[in-house]
Enzyme design. Structure first.
Site, short mmCIF file in Angstrom:
data_model
loop_
_atom_site.label_atom_id
_atom_site.label_comp_id
_atom_site.label_asym_id
_atom_site.label_seq_id
_atom_site.Cartn_x
_atom_site.Cartn_y
_atom_site.Cartn_z
N CYS A 1 22.91 24.84 26.72
CA CYS A 1 22.25 25.17 27.99
C CYS A 1 20.74 25.11 27.85
O CYS A 1 20.19 25.14 26.75
CB CYS A 1 22.67 26.56 28.45
SG CYS A 1 24.45 26.82 28.47
N ARG B 1 20.70 18.99 28.67
CA ARG B 1 21.36 19.98 27.83
C ARG B 1 22.60 20.59 28.51
O ARG B 1 23.37 21.28 27.85
CB ARG B 1 20.38 21.11 27.49
CG ARG B 1 19.17 20.67 26.70
CD ARG B 1 18.23 21.84 26.46
NE ARG B 1 18.82 22.83 25.60
CZ ARG B 1 18.63 22.91 24.28
NH1 ARG B 1 17.87 22.03 23.68
NH2 ARG B 1 19.21 23.84 23.57
N TRP C 1 25.76 24.46 30.41
CA TRP C 1 26.93 23.75 29.93
C TRP C 1 27.98 24.81 29.64
O TRP C 1 27.78 25.69 28.80
CB TRP C 1 26.62 22.95 28.66
CG TRP C 1 27.75 22.07 28.21
CD1 TRP C 1 28.08 20.84 28.70
CD2 TRP C 1 28.71 22.37 27.19
NE1 TRP C 1 29.18 20.35 28.04
CE2 TRP C 1 29.59 21.26 27.12
CE3 TRP C 1 28.92 23.45 26.34
CZ2 TRP C 1 30.65 21.20 26.22
CZ3 TRP C 1 29.98 23.39 25.44
CH2 TRP C 1 30.84 22.28 25.39
N ASN D 1 21.68 30.73 26.12
CA ASN D 1 22.22 29.50 25.54
C ASN D 1 22.94 29.88 24.26
O ASN D 1 22.39 30.58 23.42
CB ASN D 1 21.07 28.53 25.22
CG ASN D 1 21.55 27.33 24.41
OD1 ASN D 1 22.69 26.89 24.55
ND2 ASN D 1 20.68 26.82 23.56
N GLY D 2 24.19 29.42 24.12
CA GLY D 2 24.94 29.71 22.91
C GLY D 2 26.23 30.45 23.20
O GLY D 2 26.74 30.44 24.32
N GLU E 1 31.41 3.34 17.03
CA GLU E 1 30.31 3.73 17.92
C GLU E 1 30.46 3.06 19.28
O GLU E 1 30.23 3.68 20.32
CB GLU E 1 28.97 3.37 17.27
CG GLU E 1 27.76 3.41 18.18
CD GLU E 1 27.43 4.79 18.74
OE1 GLU E 1 26.49 4.88 19.55
OE2 GLU E 1 28.11 5.78 18.40
N LYS F 1 30.79 5.07 22.81
CA LYS F 1 29.89 4.88 23.94
C LYS F 1 30.69 4.60 25.23
O LYS F 1 30.38 5.14 26.29
CB LYS F 1 28.94 3.70 23.69
CG LYS F 1 27.79 4.00 22.80
CD LYS F 1 26.78 4.89 23.48
CE LYS F 1 25.90 5.57 22.46
NZ LYS F 1 26.57 6.63 21.69
N GLU G 1 32.39 7.79 26.40
CA GLU G 1 31.46 8.81 26.88
C GLU G 1 31.04 8.60 28.32
O GLU G 1 30.98 9.56 29.10
CB GLU G 1 30.20 8.81 26.00
CG GLU G 1 30.35 9.49 24.66
CD GLU G 1 29.05 9.44 23.87
OE1 GLU G 1 28.64 10.49 23.36
OE2 GLU G 1 28.44 8.36 23.78
N HIS H 1 48.41 -2.84 10.68
CA HIS H 1 49.08 -1.65 10.12
C HIS H 1 49.39 -0.62 11.21
O HIS H 1 49.49 0.57 10.91
CB HIS H 1 48.24 -1.03 9.01
CG HIS H 1 48.06 -1.94 7.83
ND1 HIS H 1 49.09 -2.24 6.97
CD2 HIS H 1 46.98 -2.63 7.41
CE1 HIS H 1 48.65 -3.07 6.04
NE2 HIS H 1 47.37 -3.32 6.28
N LYS I 1 23.65 16.98 25.81
CA LYS I 1 22.92 16.24 24.79
C LYS I 1 22.88 16.97 23.45
O LYS I 1 23.16 16.39 22.41
CB LYS I 1 21.50 15.98 25.28
CG LYS I 1 20.65 15.15 24.34
CD LYS I 1 21.14 13.74 24.29
CE LYS I 1 20.32 12.88 23.36
NZ LYS I 1 20.88 11.52 23.25
#
Length: 607
Positions: free
Chosen positions: A2, A27, A74, A98-99, A479, A483, A486, A502, A602
């Protein structure tokens, strides 16, 4: 996760608080709120969802006041509703946080047993009740906060505003970043320097366990034992212009296009072109004594670690282990002497990676950090800081931070190789040449943006997408898949191309696009062979290669994306561009929120 902003101002603060939240929305954007003091009483506006919803409320119901705190959330505890939005008011105190308060449940039960009622599902409201209880017992605001902080377990940054206290904010941090800012007759606080970019350039970073008492004329800082301490005031170096989109539609696109410049800036710190050497910051340990490397990171940064494993083992002939930070401590890892522990993080505050760093240091491991924020917790705690120079990255999906981290990882690999006596001056000179050319190669890759945009529609309708690569291009396949997941919400997976037969080849049919990363070179034929196995089963292939590779294997593909011919060392840095652009344009075609994808933030400052 946050974002927090606080202002002790000389005139109305609501508009400036809102601007600070806009700079912190990366954030978290599940909800937002602002609280100010109006005639000594706490007034508040909150809204579920993104900041535009809060803006609408402020437009219809303005919020006066010259002191206030603000928050963009968040969600951790409690759904992203208005009732769970910060700030939380209990009695004469309002709190933003935040946390995570890990012991909130027993604290909540204790407070309920006393007859206190809760209006939200959040852990934050517990803190407000605890402070309010101390205030009602007769304590001053600063004594009330000092009494409550030792009872809180977990990771948090807090800011508190008090009714009847028009010249007082109190802030505290433990495991989550918090910054105070110094003005002229005004003072500020924020989650990071971005929040304060439009307010002041004079800031100080609170250390772990610090708490601070802010008035308009002073900022007093105390350590976790309540001893007065001094923290260095520094220039933030962050300008509001650096965190604007300019003429780009999204921050992500702006940051993709910044890569030639920021990779060049980063390499300039490590390459000595005249001497044809790769330099490192001064260190207090001997790289030549290192016998093993452990690289710890999360998400995109972990793929930097995987590519680094290929480079370090190839050049320095050292064994390398790459670990996901969220799992690292919990398997009781073996940490022999002469290990170099390398953490990789854009923010330098990623909770899992920071915890892994501290675990390594507690066990006597020498540490290095590839970090974009030189004032972050990790940057201050590692033995060797290897700065990237990507500048602020606002888009949630990392782009320019990734390529800058790769550039620094390459520099570290070369220095380890030289220190271990595995690299001749001629070989090092060749590597310097290749790295020096990488910004121009990135620029050449960007020149294919329009053709990537044109073929994005062929991917946008897919339900599943697979990415293939060999060697260092395997982590890049991971990656690329990340992307796409996301920001477009399409299910995607990355595989080492030789592993297709496999098991994953069972997923192939004519509805599954296959993105193949295959620069020409020693691994090209093997990768193409695996690609052709998939084509024989109906795979719709997009081949990303150079002109020679496309000429050899571009037949029967639904699209090709041509990259410049580059040395294998810098191929991952250059080939990052098309996977970023492909994900971006697919997301735009689908109409998703590119910069603020659902459920993500983020900077992940909670475990």
């Amino acid at each position: 996760m946050c974002g927090i902003v606080g202002i002790l101002g000389t005139d109305s603060v609501a508009e400036r608080l809102f601007e600070g939240l806009k700079r912190l929305e990366y954030r978290g954007y599940d909800s937002a709120g602002i609280a100010t003091l109006v005639d000594g009483k706490i007034e508040r506006r909150r809204a579920e969802g993104k900041l535009a919803n809060l803006a609408a409320k402020l437009a219809s119901d303005p919020l006066p006041g010259t002191i206030g705190i603000a928050h963009t959330r968040w969600a951790t505890h409690g759904a992203p509703t208005e009732d769970n939005a910060h700030p939380h008011i209990v009695g004469d105190v309002t709190i933003v946080h935040n946390g995570i308060i890990e012991n909130f449940k027993p604290l909540r039960d204790e407070l309920i047993a006393e007859g206190r009622e809760f209006k939200s599902q959040t852990d934050t409201e517990v803190v407000a009740h605890l402070v309010d209880r101390e205030l009602k017992a007769g304590k001053s605001p600063r004594d009330a906060v000092a009494a409550v902080l030792p009872r809180l377990h977990g990771a948090f940054a807090l800011a508190a505003l008090f009714a009847g206290e028009p010249d007082l904010l109190i802030a505290a941090r433990l495991g989550a970043p918090l910054t105070v800012g110094y003005g002229d007759g005004e003072n500020y606080l924020g989650s990071d320097a971005h929040a304060l970019a439009g307010l002041t350039q004079r800031i100080a970073y609170l250390d772990e366990g610090d708490w601070a008492v802010l008035t308009r004329e002073s900022i007093e800082i105390f350590d976790r034992d309540n001893n007065p301490v001094t923290r260095q005031i520094v220039a933030s170096g962050v300008s509001p212009a650096a965190i604007e989109k300019g003429n780009h539609a999204h921050f992500m696109l702006k940051e993709i296009y910044e890569q030639p410049v920021v990779v060049a800036q980063t390499l300039r710190s490590y390459l000595r072109a005249v001497e044809q050497r790769v330099a490192m910051p001064q260190m207090d340990f001997d790289l030549g004594a290192i016998e093993r490397v452990v690289i710890i990171a999360c998400g995109t940064a972990s793929y930097v670690g995987m590519i680094g494993k290929y480079w370090i083992e190839r050049f320095a002939r050292l064994p390398v282990e790459v670990d996901v930070a969220s799992e690292y401590r919990y398997r009781d890892p073996v940490l022999p002497l002469n290990t170099l522990g390398v953490v990789v993080s854009q923010s330098g505050e990623t909770a899992d990676t920071l915890a892994a760093l501290r675990h390594m240091k507690a066990n006597g491991v020498t540490t290095a950090g590839i970090i974009n924020v030189p004032t972050s917790s990790m940057a201050r705690e590692v033995d060797l800081l290897l700065s990237t120079h990507a500048g602020p990255e606002i888009g949630v999906a990392s782009t320019k931070a990734f390529t800058c981290q790769l550039a620094v990882m390459a520099a570290l690999s070369v220095n380890l190789a030289r220190a271990k006596g595995k690299l001749t001056p001629e070989e090092e000179a060749d590597i310097v040449t290749q790295l020096t050319e990488s910004p121009a190669a990135i620029n050449a890759a960007l020149a294919h943006d329009d053709e990537i945009k044109a073929m994005a529609g062929t991917i946008a309708g897919a339900r599943d997408v697979l990415y293939l690569g060999r060697g260092p291009d395997y982590p890049l396949a991971l990656e690329g898949a990340l992307k796409l997941k996301e920001i477009s919400y399409i299910h995607a997976e990355g595989y080492a191309s030789g592993e297709m037969k496999h098991g994953p080849i069972a997923l192939i049919d004519d509805s599954v696009p296959l993105i193949v990363l295959a620069p020409s070179g020693p691994l090209f034929d093997k990768t193409v062979s695996n690609m052709q196995e998939a084509q024989a089963r109906g795979a719709q292939v997009v081949l990303i290669s150079d002109a020679a590779g496309i000429a050899q294997a571009g037949e029967n593909t639904i699209a090709t994306i041509e990259m410049p011919q580059v040395h294998p060392l810098i191929a991952p840095i250059v080939y990052a561009v098309p996977v970023q652009l492909l994900a971006y344009h697919v997301a735009v075609a689908k109409g998703t929120d590119v910069d603020q994808p659902r459920n993500l933030a983020k900077s992940v400052t909670v475990e």
